[in-house]
Design a protein around this motif. Structure first.
Motif, PDB file in Angstrom:
ATOM      1  N   PHE A 188       0.829  -1.197   0.000  1.00 42.25           N
ATOM      2  CA  PHE A 188       0.000   0.000   0.000  1.00 42.25           C
ATOM      3  C   PHE A 188       0.867   1.252   0.000  1.00 42.25           C
ATOM      4  O   PHE A 188       0.595   2.215  -0.722  1.00 42.25           O
ATOM      5  N   SER A 189       1.934   1.243   0.792  1.00 41.86           N
ATOM      6  CA  SER A 189       2.822   2.406   0.869  1.00 41.86           C
ATOM      7  C   SER A 189       3.494   2.681  -0.471  1.00 41.86           C
ATOM      8  O   SER A 189       3.636   3.844  -0.876  1.00 41.86           O
ATOM      9  N   TYR A 190       3.920   1.639  -1.168  1.00 36.45           N
ATOM     10  CA  TYR A 190       4.503   1.828  -2.501  1.00 36.45           C
ATOM     11  C   TYR A 190       3.496   2.504  -3.423  1.00 36.45           C
ATOM     12  O   TYR A 190       3.832   3.448  -4.148  1.00 36.45           O
ATOM     13  N   ALA A 191       2.252   2.040  -3.415  1.00 35.76           N
ATOM     14  CA  ALA A 191       1.224   2.634  -4.273  1.00 35.76           C
ATOM     15  C   ALA A 191       0.935   4.078  -3.848  1.00 35.76           C
ATOM     16  O   ALA A 191       0.793   4.969  -4.691  1.00 35.76           O
ATOM     17  N   HIS A 192       0.867   4.308  -2.547  1.00 34.20           N
ATOM     18  CA  HIS A 192       0.619   5.650  -2.013  1.00 34.20           C
ATOM     19  C   HIS A 192       1.709   6.624  -2.467  1.00 34.20           C
ATOM     20  O   HIS A 192       1.426   7.697  -3.001  1.00 34.20           O
ATOM     21  N   GLU A 193       2.959   6.219  -2.280  1.00 35.40           N
ATOM     22  CA  GLU A 193       4.077   7.092  -2.664  1.00 35.40           C
ATOM     23  C   GLU A 193       4.150   7.264  -4.185  1.00 35.40           C
ATOM     24  O   GLU A 193       4.567   8.309  -4.680  1.00 35.40           O
ATOM     25  N   TYR A 194       3.718   6.242  -4.925  1.00 30.82           N
ATOM     26  CA  TYR A 194       3.692   6.350  -6.393  1.00 30.82           C
ATOM     27  C   TYR A 194       2.739   7.465  -6.822  1.00 30.82           C
ATOM     28  O   TYR A 194       3.007   8.177  -7.789  1.00 30.82           O
ATOM     29  N   CYS A 195       1.649   7.646  -6.094  1.00 32.84           N
ATOM     30  CA  CYS A 195       0.756   8.762  -6.382  1.00 32.84           C
ATOM     31  C   CYS A 195       1.501  10.083  -6.241  1.00 32.84           C
ATOM     32  O   CYS A 195       1.350  10.982  -7.071  1.00 32.84           O
ATOM     33  N   HIS A 196       2.325  10.213  -5.215  1.00 36.04           N
ATOM     34  CA  HIS A 196       3.115  11.433  -5.057  1.00 36.04           C
ATOM     35  C   HIS A 196       4.070  11.615  -6.230  1.00 36.04           C
ATOM     36  O   HIS A 196       4.282  12.735  -6.707  1.00 36.04           O
ATOM     37  N   VAL A 197       4.643  10.520  -6.727  1.00 34.33           N
ATOM     38  CA  VAL A 197       5.520  10.600  -7.903  1.00 34.33           C
ATOM     39  C   VAL A 197       4.745  11.159  -9.089  1.00 34.33           C
ATOM     40  O   VAL A 197       5.244  12.010  -9.830  1.00 34.33           O
ATOM     41  N   LEU A 198       3.531  10.693  -9.283  1.00 37.06           N
ATOM     42  CA  LEU A 198       2.727  11.085 -10.442  1.00 37.06           C
ATOM     43  C   LEU A 198       2.122  12.477 -10.325  1.00 37.06           C
ATOM     44  O   LEU A 198       2.003  13.195 -11.318  1.00 37.06           O
TER      45      LEU A 198
END
Length: 168
Positions: free
Chosen positions: A97-107
């Motif tokens: 979940f954290s990887y996906a959450h932080e990926y949103c910040h990347v995008l």
């Protein structure tokens, strides 16, 4: 000639209007997840391995022990590029979940140099958006519904419902 590192791959960036309310943050996160799943041609099945998706995007992925209240960090360094750091002490499902959450910040938050996702700031609109993105990105509604139905669940428990009829 342009000063672009040809060896570095960059994930997509989504210019988004500023979020003004919680509901807007949720809807923006869900829509962003749908767009990114479509761009990556992920279909509708739930995602089990975020590393498999993130590594080809040219991101630096790091797992280190962080304080208990910090689940992840997004970094945008001009020399090191885009990085996601997650708490190695968290449960593997939480890490996904954290990887996906932080990926949103990347995008969506690439204009920032860093964001720290911690328990104390979960009500900030960028964090609300990232949580909505992660949930939708990992388990899209249609894919989750199909998965549950394939297990014989999620349908009404009775195929025929009878109601009392005064005429009888």
């Amino acid at each position: 000639l342009l000063g672009v590192d040809k060896d570095r791959v960059y994930p997509a960036a989504y210019p988004l209007p500023p979020v003004r309310a919680r509901w807007d943050a949720i809807r923006q996160g869900e829509r962003l997840a749908e767009l990114e799943r479509g761009r990556l041609k992920l279909g509708e099945s739930p995602i089990r391995d975020m590393m498999e998706i993130l590594e080809p995007q040219g991101l630096r992925l790091v797992e280190i022990s962080l304080p208990e209240n910090i689940s992840g960090i997004f970094l945008n360094d001009p020399q090191l590029g885009l990085s996601i750091i997650i708490n190695a002490a968290d449960h593997p499902r939480r890490q996904t979940f954290s990887y996906a959450h932080e990926y949103c910040h990347v995008l969506a938050d690439r204009d920032r140099t860093s964001l720290v996702s911690k328990a104390e700031n979960r009500e900030e609109l960028s964090e609300v958006r990232a949580n909505a993105f992660a949930a939708t990105f990992l388990m899209p509604e249609n894919g989750t519904r199909a998965f549950v139905q394939a297990m014989g669940k999620g349908e009404p428990s009775r195929s025929i419902l009878q109601a009392y009829d005064e005429a009888q």
